[in-house]
Design a protein around this motif. Structure first.
Motif, PDB file in Angstrom:
ATOM      1  N   LEU A  60      69.677  17.668 -26.888  1.00  0.00           N
ATOM      2  CA  LEU A  60      69.590  17.700 -28.343  1.00  0.00           C
ATOM      3  C   LEU A  60      68.188  17.322 -28.806  1.00  0.00           C
ATOM      4  CD1 LEU A  60      71.340  18.203 -30.857  1.00  0.00           C
ATOM      5  CD2 LEU A  60      71.975  15.777 -30.794  1.00  0.00           C
ATOM      6  N   ASP A  61      67.630  16.282 -28.206  1.00  0.00           N
ATOM      7  CA  ASP A  61      66.265  15.878 -28.549  1.00  0.00           C
ATOM      8  C   ASP A  61      65.262  16.978 -28.226  1.00  0.00           C
ATOM      9  OD1 ASP A  61      66.991  13.421 -29.558  1.00  0.00           O
ATOM     10  OD2 ASP A  61      66.600  12.320 -27.702  1.00  0.00           O
ATOM     11  N   ALA A  62      65.469  17.658 -27.100  1.00  0.00           N
ATOM     12  CA  ALA A  62      64.562  18.748 -26.723  1.00  0.00           C
ATOM     13  C   ALA A  62      64.627  19.874 -27.753  1.00  0.00           C
ATOM     14  CB  ALA A  62      64.921  19.277 -25.330  1.00  0.00           C
ATOM     15  N   TYR A  63      65.840  20.188 -28.230  1.00  0.00           N
ATOM     16  CA  TYR A  63      65.973  21.203 -29.278  1.00  0.00           C
ATOM     17  C   TYR A  63      65.197  20.782 -30.523  1.00  0.00           C
ATOM     18  CZ  TYR A  63      67.881  23.544 -33.353  1.00  0.00           C
ATOM     19  OH  TYR A  63      67.986  24.208 -34.557  1.00  0.00           O
ATOM     20  N   TRP A  64      65.407  19.543 -30.955  1.00  0.00           N
ATOM     21  CA  TRP A  64      64.722  19.077 -32.158  1.00  0.00           C
ATOM     22  C   TRP A  64      63.203  19.072 -31.995  1.00  0.00           C
ATOM     23  CZ3 TRP A  64      68.842  14.746 -32.575  1.00  0.00           C
ATOM     24  CH2 TRP A  64      69.790  15.076 -33.547  1.00  0.00           C
ATOM     25  N   GLN A  65      62.723  18.454 -30.920  1.00  0.00           N
ATOM     26  CA  GLN A  65      61.299  18.204 -30.787  1.00  0.00           C
ATOM     27  C   GLN A  65      60.497  19.416 -30.310  1.00  0.00           C
ATOM     28  OE1 GLN A  65      59.916  15.489 -31.901  1.00  0.00           O
ATOM     29  NE2 GLN A  65      61.859  14.444 -32.332  1.00  0.00           N
ATOM     30  N   TYR A 116      64.296  11.696 -40.384  1.00  0.00           N
ATOM     31  CA  TYR A 116      65.475  12.489 -40.737  1.00  0.00           C
ATOM     32  C   TYR A 116      66.367  12.686 -39.523  1.00  0.00           C
ATOM     33  CZ  TYR A 116      68.301  16.383 -42.470  1.00  0.00           C
ATOM     34  OH  TYR A 116      69.349  17.196 -42.839  1.00  0.00           O
ATOM     35  N   ILE A 117      65.767  12.939 -38.365  1.00  0.00           N
ATOM     36  CA  ILE A 117      66.539  13.118 -37.136  1.00  0.00           C
ATOM     37  C   ILE A 117      67.278  11.833 -36.777  1.00  0.00           C
ATOM     38  CG2 ILE A 117      66.293  13.387 -34.624  1.00  0.00           C
ATOM     39  CD1 ILE A 117      64.144  15.525 -35.251  1.00  0.00           C
ATOM     40  N   ARG A 118      66.654  10.694 -36.985  1.00  0.00           N
ATOM     41  CA  ARG A 118      67.338   9.427 -36.702  1.00  0.00           C
ATOM     42  C   ARG A 118      68.589   9.268 -37.571  1.00  0.00           C
ATOM     43  NH1 ARG A 118      62.122   7.508 -35.209  1.00  0.00           N
ATOM     44  NH2 ARG A 118      61.441   7.277 -37.375  1.00  0.00           N
ATOM     45  N   THR A 119      68.507   9.706 -38.819  1.00  0.00           N
ATOM     46  CA  THR A 119      69.707   9.628 -39.670  1.00  0.00           C
ATOM     47  C   THR A 119      70.801  10.572 -39.158  1.00  0.00           C
ATOM     48  OG1 THR A 119      69.013  11.339 -41.264  1.00  0.00           O
ATOM     49  CG2 THR A 119      68.276   9.077 -41.667  1.00  0.00           C
ATOM     50  N   ARG A 138      67.950  23.977 -39.909  1.00  0.00           N
ATOM     51  CA  ARG A 138      67.404  23.919 -38.555  1.00  0.00           C
ATOM     52  C   ARG A 138      67.641  22.583 -37.865  1.00  0.00           C
ATOM     53  NH1 ARG A 138      62.404  28.040 -37.956  1.00  0.00           N
ATOM     54  NH2 ARG A 138      63.263  29.650 -39.317  1.00  0.00           N
ATOM     55  N   LEU A 139      67.564  21.499 -38.605  1.00  0.00           N
ATOM     56  CA  LEU A 139      67.709  20.187 -37.975  1.00  0.00           C
ATOM     57  C   LEU A 139      69.153  19.694 -37.961  1.00  0.00           C
ATOM     58  CD1 LEU A 139      64.531  18.296 -39.269  1.00  0.00           C
ATOM     59  CD2 LEU A 139      64.824  19.679 -37.204  1.00  0.00           C
ATOM     60  N   LEU A 140      69.929  20.021 -38.966  1.00  0.00           N
ATOM     61  CA  LEU A 140      71.327  19.594 -39.006  1.00  0.00           C
ATOM     62  C   LEU A 140      72.264  20.671 -38.450  1.00  0.00           C
ATOM     63  CD1 LEU A 140      73.759  17.851 -39.824  1.00  0.00           C
ATOM     64  CD2 LEU A 140      73.514  18.742 -42.161  1.00  0.00           C
ATOM     65  N   ASN A 141      72.299  21.825 -39.114  1.00  0.00           N
ATOM     66  CA  ASN A 141      73.246  22.859 -38.702  1.00  0.00           C
ATOM     67  C   ASN A 141      72.930  23.421 -37.315  1.00  0.00           C
ATOM     68  OD1 ASN A 141      72.910  23.506 -42.032  1.00  0.00           O
ATOM     69  ND2 ASN A 141      74.960  23.124 -41.260  1.00  0.00           N
ATOM     70  N   GLY A 142      71.663  23.641 -37.037  1.00  0.00           N
ATOM     71  CA  GLY A 142      71.283  24.128 -35.717  1.00  0.00           C
ATOM     72  C   GLY A 142      71.626  23.130 -34.630  1.00  0.00           C
ATOM     73  N   ALA A 143      71.378  21.865 -34.905  1.00  0.00           N
ATOM     74  CA  ALA A 143      71.699  20.817 -33.930  1.00  0.00           C
ATOM     75  C   ALA A 143      73.200  20.713 -33.701  1.00  0.00           C
ATOM     76  CB  ALA A 143      71.141  19.475 -34.409  1.00  0.00           C
ATOM     77  N   THR A 171      58.753  24.413 -35.936  1.00  0.00           N
ATOM     78  CA  THR A 171      58.854  25.642 -36.730  1.00  0.00           C
ATOM     79  C   THR A 171      59.070  25.364 -38.209  1.00  0.00           C
ATOM     80  OG1 THR A 171      61.267  25.869 -36.460  1.00  0.00           O
ATOM     81  CG2 THR A 171      59.873  26.815 -34.734  1.00  0.00           C
ATOM     82  N   LEU A 172      59.035  24.099 -38.596  1.00  0.00           N
ATOM     83  CA  LEU A 172      59.326  23.720 -39.979  1.00  0.00           C
ATOM     84  C   LEU A 172      58.081  23.294 -40.741  1.00  0.00           C
ATOM     85  CD1 LEU A 172      62.598  21.576 -39.771  1.00  0.00           C
ATOM     86  CD2 LEU A 172      62.299  23.687 -41.070  1.00  0.00           C
ATOM     87  N   ASP A 173      58.031  23.661 -42.005  1.00  0.00           N
ATOM     88  CA  ASP A 173      57.124  23.037 -42.958  1.00  0.00           C
ATOM     89  C   ASP A 173      57.968  22.057 -43.760  1.00  0.00           C
ATOM     90  OD1 ASP A 173      54.783  24.462 -42.291  1.00  0.00           O
ATOM     91  OD2 ASP A 173      55.493  26.189 -43.446  1.00  0.00           O
ATOM     92  N   LEU A 174      57.880  20.788 -43.395  1.00  0.00           N
ATOM     93  CA  LEU A 174      58.744  19.794 -44.011  1.00  0.00           C
ATOM     94  C   LEU A 174      58.367  19.541 -45.470  1.00  0.00           C
ATOM     95  CD1 LEU A 174      58.861  17.250 -41.050  1.00  0.00           C
ATOM     96  CD2 LEU A 174      60.768  18.639 -41.878  1.00  0.00           C
ATOM     97  N   PRO A 175      59.341  19.189 -46.288  1.00  0.00           N
ATOM     98  CA  PRO A 175      59.038  18.844 -47.686  1.00  0.00           C
ATOM     99  C   PRO A 175      58.079  17.657 -47.754  1.00  0.00           C
ATOM    100  CG  PRO A 175      61.409  19.096 -47.338  1.00  0.00           C
ATOM    101  CD  PRO A 175      60.777  19.097 -45.988  1.00  0.00           C
ATOM    102  N   ASP A 176      57.303  17.617 -48.793  1.00  0.00           N
ATOM    103  CA  ASP A 176      56.366  16.504 -48.983  1.00  0.00           C
ATOM    104  C   ASP A 176      57.113  15.178 -48.962  1.00  0.00           C
ATOM    105  OD1 ASP A 176      54.295  18.277 -49.230  1.00  0.00           O
ATOM    106  OD2 ASP A 176      54.282  18.265 -51.429  1.00  0.00           O
ATOM    107  N   GLY A 177      56.561  14.228 -48.212  1.00  0.00           N
ATOM    108  CA  GLY A 177      57.131  12.901 -48.159  1.00  0.00           C
ATOM    109  C   GLY A 177      58.261  12.726 -47.180  1.00  0.00           C
ATOM    110  N   ILE A 178      58.637  13.781 -46.471  1.00  0.00           N
ATOM    111  CA  ILE A 178      59.732  13.698 -45.513  1.00  0.00           C
ATOM    112  C   ILE A 178      59.170  13.592 -44.103  1.00  0.00           C
ATOM    113  CG2 ILE A 178      61.703  14.899 -44.485  1.00  0.00           C
ATOM    114  CD1 ILE A 178      62.278  13.811 -47.249  1.00  0.00           C
TER     115      ILE A 178
END
Length: 210
Positions: free
Chosen positions: A50-55, A73-76, A16-21, A61-68
Protein backbone atom coordinates in the motif's frame (compact mmCIF):
# COMPACT_ATOMS: atom_id res chain seq x y z
CA UNK A 1 -14.81 21.90 6.86
CA UNK A 2 -12.74 23.19 3.93
CA UNK A 3 -14.08 25.79 1.49
CA UNK A 4 -12.11 25.94 -1.76
CA UNK A 5 -12.37 26.81 -5.42
CA UNK A 6 -9.76 24.16 -6.25
CA UNK A 7 -12.32 21.37 -6.41
CA UNK A 8 -10.47 19.42 -9.07
CA UNK A 9 -7.29 19.06 -7.02
CA UNK A 10 -9.20 17.83 -3.97
CA UNK A 11 -11.20 15.39 -6.07
CA UNK A 12 -8.06 13.99 -7.71
CA UNK A 13 -6.41 13.60 -4.31
CA UNK A 14 -9.39 11.66 -2.97
CA UNK A 15 -9.73 9.46 -6.05
CA UNK A 16 -6.05 8.53 -6.20
CA UNK A 17 -5.04 8.40 -2.54
CA UNK A 18 -8.27 7.14 -0.96
CA UNK A 19 -10.31 5.31 -3.59
CA UNK A 20 -7.30 3.94 -5.45
CA UNK A 21 -5.74 2.74 -2.22
CA UNK A 22 -9.00 1.00 -1.31
CA UNK A 23 -8.59 -1.14 -4.43
CA UNK A 24 -4.96 -2.01 -3.77
CA UNK A 25 -5.81 -2.82 -0.16
CA UNK A 26 -8.82 -4.93 -1.13
CA UNK A 27 -7.19 -7.39 -3.52
CA UNK A 28 -3.82 -7.72 -1.84
CA UNK A 29 -5.58 -7.98 1.52
CA UNK A 30 -7.90 -10.70 0.24
CA UNK A 31 -4.98 -12.69 -1.14
CA UNK A 32 -3.29 -12.43 2.25
CA UNK A 33 -6.37 -14.00 3.86
CA UNK A 34 -7.96 -10.91 5.43
CA UNK A 35 -11.63 -10.03 5.62
CA UNK A 36 -11.59 -6.53 7.14
CA UNK A 37 -9.64 -3.41 6.22
CA UNK A 38 -8.21 -3.00 9.72
CA UNK A 39 -6.78 -6.51 9.63
CA UNK A 40 -5.32 -5.99 6.17
CA UNK A 41 -3.66 -2.67 6.93
CA UNK A 42 -2.10 -4.16 10.09
CA UNK A 43 -0.42 -6.85 7.96
CA UNK A 44 3.16 -5.62 7.26
CA UNK A 45 3.13 -7.18 3.79
CA UNK A 46 -0.10 -5.50 2.77
CA UNK A 47 0.99 -2.21 4.31
CA UNK A 48 4.27 -2.15 2.39
CA UNK A 49 2.48 -2.71 -0.90
CA UNK A 50 0.00 0.00 0.00
CA UNK A 51 2.82 2.39 0.86
CA UNK A 52 4.54 1.57 -2.43
CA UNK A 53 1.34 2.41 -4.32
CA UNK A 54 1.03 5.73 -2.50
CA UNK A 55 4.66 6.80 -2.64
CA UNK A 56 5.81 5.41 -6.01
CA UNK A 57 2.66 5.79 -8.12
CA UNK A 58 -0.13 7.92 -6.69
CA UNK A 59 1.58 10.84 -4.94
CA UNK A 60 4.03 11.60 -7.77
CA UNK A 61 1.12 11.94 -10.24
CA UNK A 62 -0.76 14.50 -8.14
CA UNK A 63 -0.75 18.26 -7.97
CA UNK A 64 -1.85 18.57 -4.37
CA UNK A 65 -4.09 21.44 -3.24
CA UNK A 66 -2.31 24.38 -1.67
CA UNK A 67 -1.53 23.76 1.97
CA UNK A 68 -2.07 20.01 1.81
CA UNK A 69 0.76 17.67 2.78
CA UNK A 70 0.36 14.36 0.99
CA UNK A 71 2.09 12.33 3.68
CA UNK A 72 -0.12 13.85 6.36
CA UNK A 73 -3.22 12.98 4.36
CA UNK A 74 -1.97 9.41 3.91
CA UNK A 75 -1.44 9.09 7.66
CA UNK A 76 -5.09 10.00 8.22
CA UNK A 77 -6.08 7.32 5.70
CA UNK A 78 -3.99 4.69 7.47
CA UNK A 79 -5.68 5.59 10.76
CA UNK A 80 -9.08 5.38 9.10
CA UNK A 81 -8.37 2.06 7.37
CA UNK A 82 -6.95 0.62 10.57
CA UNK A 83 -9.85 1.59 12.83
CA UNK A 84 -11.56 -1.66 13.94
CA UNK A 85 -14.65 0.28 15.00
CA UNK A 86 -15.39 0.95 11.33
CA UNK A 87 -15.02 -2.75 10.46
CA UNK A 88 -15.22 -2.17 6.71
CA UNK A 89 -14.92 -5.34 4.67
CA UNK A 90 -12.54 -5.90 1.78
CA UNK A 91 -15.41 -7.53 -0.11
CA UNK A 92 -17.32 -4.25 -0.02
CA UNK A 93 -14.30 -2.34 -1.30
CA UNK A 94 -13.96 -4.85 -4.12
CA UNK A 95 -17.61 -4.68 -5.22
CA UNK A 96 -17.89 -4.16 -9.00
CA UNK A 97 -14.14 -4.57 -9.10
CA UNK A 98 -13.54 -3.95 -12.78
CA UNK A 99 -15.34 -0.61 -12.83
CA UNK A 100 -13.60 0.57 -9.67
CA UNK A 101 -10.16 -0.42 -10.92
CA UNK A 102 -10.83 1.36 -14.20
CA UNK A 103 -12.01 4.54 -12.48
CA UNK A 104 -9.68 4.80 -9.50
CA UNK A 105 -6.46 2.92 -10.33
CA UNK A 106 -6.00 2.98 -14.10
CA UNK A 107 -5.60 6.81 -14.31
CA UNK A 108 -2.79 6.59 -11.74
CA UNK A 109 -1.07 3.83 -13.68
CA UNK A 110 -1.34 5.69 -16.99
CA UNK A 111 0.18 8.84 -15.49
CA UNK A 112 2.92 6.91 -13.66
CA UNK A 113 4.21 4.94 -16.66
CA UNK A 114 7.57 6.69 -16.67
CA UNK A 115 8.15 6.31 -12.93
CA UNK A 116 11.03 4.08 -11.74
CA UNK A 117 9.81 0.60 -10.89
CA UNK A 118 6.45 1.19 -12.56
CA UNK A 119 6.25 -2.17 -14.31
CA UNK A 120 7.10 -4.31 -11.28
CA UNK A 121 4.71 -2.54 -8.91
CA UNK A 122 1.89 -2.26 -11.43
CA UNK A 123 2.25 -5.95 -12.28
CA UNK A 124 1.65 -6.90 -8.64
CA UNK A 125 -1.40 -4.64 -8.37
CA UNK A 126 -3.01 -5.92 -11.57
CA UNK A 127 -2.20 -9.59 -11.04
CA UNK A 128 -3.53 -9.37 -7.47
CA UNK A 129 -6.80 -8.04 -8.84
CA UNK A 130 -6.93 -10.77 -11.47
CA UNK A 131 -6.14 -13.56 -9.01
CA UNK A 132 -8.73 -12.29 -6.53
CA UNK A 133 -11.41 -12.01 -9.20
CA UNK A 134 -10.81 -15.45 -10.68
CA UNK A 135 -10.49 -17.24 -7.34
CA UNK A 136 -13.35 -15.55 -5.48
CA UNK A 137 -16.78 -17.08 -4.94
CA UNK A 138 -18.23 -13.67 -4.02
CA UNK A 139 -20.76 -12.30 -6.48
CA UNK A 140 -19.89 -8.81 -5.25
CA UNK A 141 -16.23 -9.15 -6.22
CA UNK A 142 -16.85 -10.82 -9.58
CA UNK A 143 -19.68 -8.45 -10.52
CA UNK A 144 -18.81 -6.31 -13.50
CA UNK A 145 -16.15 -8.75 -14.76
CA UNK A 146 -17.64 -10.77 -17.64
CA UNK A 147 -17.42 -14.54 -17.30
CA UNK A 148 -15.54 -14.82 -20.58
CA UNK A 149 -12.95 -12.35 -19.29
CA UNK A 150 -12.51 -14.37 -16.10
CA UNK A 151 -12.17 -17.53 -18.18
CA UNK A 152 -9.53 -15.92 -20.38
CA UNK A 153 -7.55 -14.80 -17.35
CA UNK A 154 -7.83 -18.25 -15.78
CA UNK A 155 -6.46 -19.81 -18.94
CA UNK A 156 -3.29 -17.80 -18.44
CA UNK A 157 -3.72 -15.48 -21.41
CA UNK A 158 -2.39 -11.94 -21.30
CA UNK A 159 -4.34 -9.82 -18.84
CA UNK A 160 -3.51 -6.67 -20.77
CA UNK A 161 -5.22 -7.97 -23.90
CA UNK A 162 -8.08 -9.74 -22.09
CA UNK A 163 -9.40 -6.78 -20.09
CA UNK A 164 -10.96 -3.92 -22.04
CA UNK A 165 -10.23 -1.17 -19.53
CA UNK A 166 -6.51 -2.00 -19.61
CA UNK A 167 -6.36 -0.88 -23.25
CA UNK A 168 -4.17 2.18 -22.51
CA UNK A 169 -1.46 -0.15 -21.16
CA UNK A 170 -1.93 -3.00 -23.64
CA UNK A 171 1.15 -2.17 -25.73
CA UNK A 172 3.55 -1.99 -22.76
CA UNK A 173 5.81 -4.99 -23.33
CA UNK A 174 7.88 -4.38 -20.19
CA UNK A 175 4.72 -4.39 -18.06
CA UNK A 176 3.46 -7.52 -19.81
CA UNK A 177 6.76 -9.28 -19.06
CA UNK A 178 6.59 -8.19 -15.42
CA UNK A 179 3.01 -9.44 -15.10
CA UNK A 180 4.00 -12.85 -16.45
CA UNK A 181 6.73 -13.03 -13.83
CA UNK A 182 4.35 -12.10 -11.01
CA UNK A 183 1.80 -14.64 -12.17
CA UNK A 184 4.48 -17.36 -12.22
CA UNK A 185 5.50 -16.39 -8.69
CA UNK A 186 1.88 -16.61 -7.52
CA UNK A 187 1.52 -20.01 -9.18
CA UNK A 188 4.75 -21.29 -7.63
CA UNK A 189 4.43 -19.93 -4.09
CA UNK A 190 0.75 -19.14 -3.79
CA UNK A 191 -0.44 -15.51 -3.80
CA UNK A 192 0.06 -14.86 -0.08
CA UNK A 193 3.67 -16.03 0.03
CA UNK A 194 4.24 -14.64 -3.45
CA UNK A 195 3.28 -11.15 -2.30
CA UNK A 196 5.78 -11.43 0.54
CA UNK A 197 8.51 -12.71 -1.79
CA UNK A 198 7.96 -9.81 -4.20
CA UNK A 199 7.96 -7.14 -1.50
CA UNK A 200 9.53 -3.79 -2.35
CA UNK A 201 13.14 -3.61 -1.31
CA UNK A 202 14.90 -0.57 0.15
CA UNK A 203 14.04 1.71 -2.76
CA UNK A 204 10.34 1.00 -2.39
CA UNK A 205 10.24 -0.75 -5.74
CA UNK A 206 8.95 -4.25 -6.24
CA UNK A 207 11.58 -6.95 -6.44
CA UNK A 208 12.49 -7.89 -9.98
CA UNK A 209 11.96 -11.59 -10.58
CA UNK A 210 12.88 -11.79 -14.26
Amino acid sequence: MIFTEDIGAYESMKLRLLNGAHQVLAYIGLLRGHRFTHGAVADPVVRRWLDAYWQDLALPTLDLPDGIDGDDYIRTLVERFGNPAIADTLERLATDSGARMAKFVLPVLVDARNRPGFAELTAVILESWAFAVTSSSSDLITSGVPSDTRATITEGKSLLSAVDWLGPLSMDDVLSHAMTAVRKTFDLLGPSDGLEHLLPQGSGRAQEVF
